[in-house]
Design a protein around this motif. Sequence first.
Motif: not given
Length: 140
Positions: A113-140
Motif C-alpha cells: 500500500e505504501i508503494w501504491q501511494i508513492l507510485a500515485f504521487i510519482a505518477s503526477t510529476w511532470p516528465k522532468r521531475q519524474a526523470e530526476v527522481q528515477a535517476g536517484r534510484n539504483p538501476k536493476h
Amino acid sequence: MRYVFGLVMVASASYASHEFDGRDIVSGAALYAEHCASCHGVDLEGQPDWRVADADGVLPAPPHDETGHTWHHSSQHLFDYTKLGGQEALTRMGVQGFTSGMPGFAETLSDGEIWQILAFIASTWPKRQAEVQAGRNPKH
C-alpha cells in the motif's frame, strides 16, 4: 479530490522508477486520500508555509507535487520515510539537527500500500521531475 483523480488519468508511468512500475495508482490515489491528504493536501499541495518551522522546529507537511521536493529523494528513502516515520528514517540515515513531524505508517499500511501511494504521487510529476527522481534510484 477531482484534481487528483484527473491527474491519474493523464499520468505517464514511462518515467517512473522501477519500484513504482506495475503499481495500482488508482488504489494509491484512494489510499493517499484516506491517509495522506489531511496533511499533504487533496491536490498534493502541502501545508501553507511548508518551509517555515513551527515553534518546536517542525516543518509543516510539504507538497508532493512538482513544487515540493519529494521527487528529490530516492524511492527507497520515500518508502522508509513513510513506513518508519520521518524522525526514525532520518535517525537511521544519520541525519541530525532536523525534527520531522511525519508519523510512521508501518502499523497502518502494508508495504504494498505504501508503494501504491508513492507510485500515485510519482505518477503526477511532470516528465522532468519524474526523470530526476528515477535517476536517484539504483538501476536493476
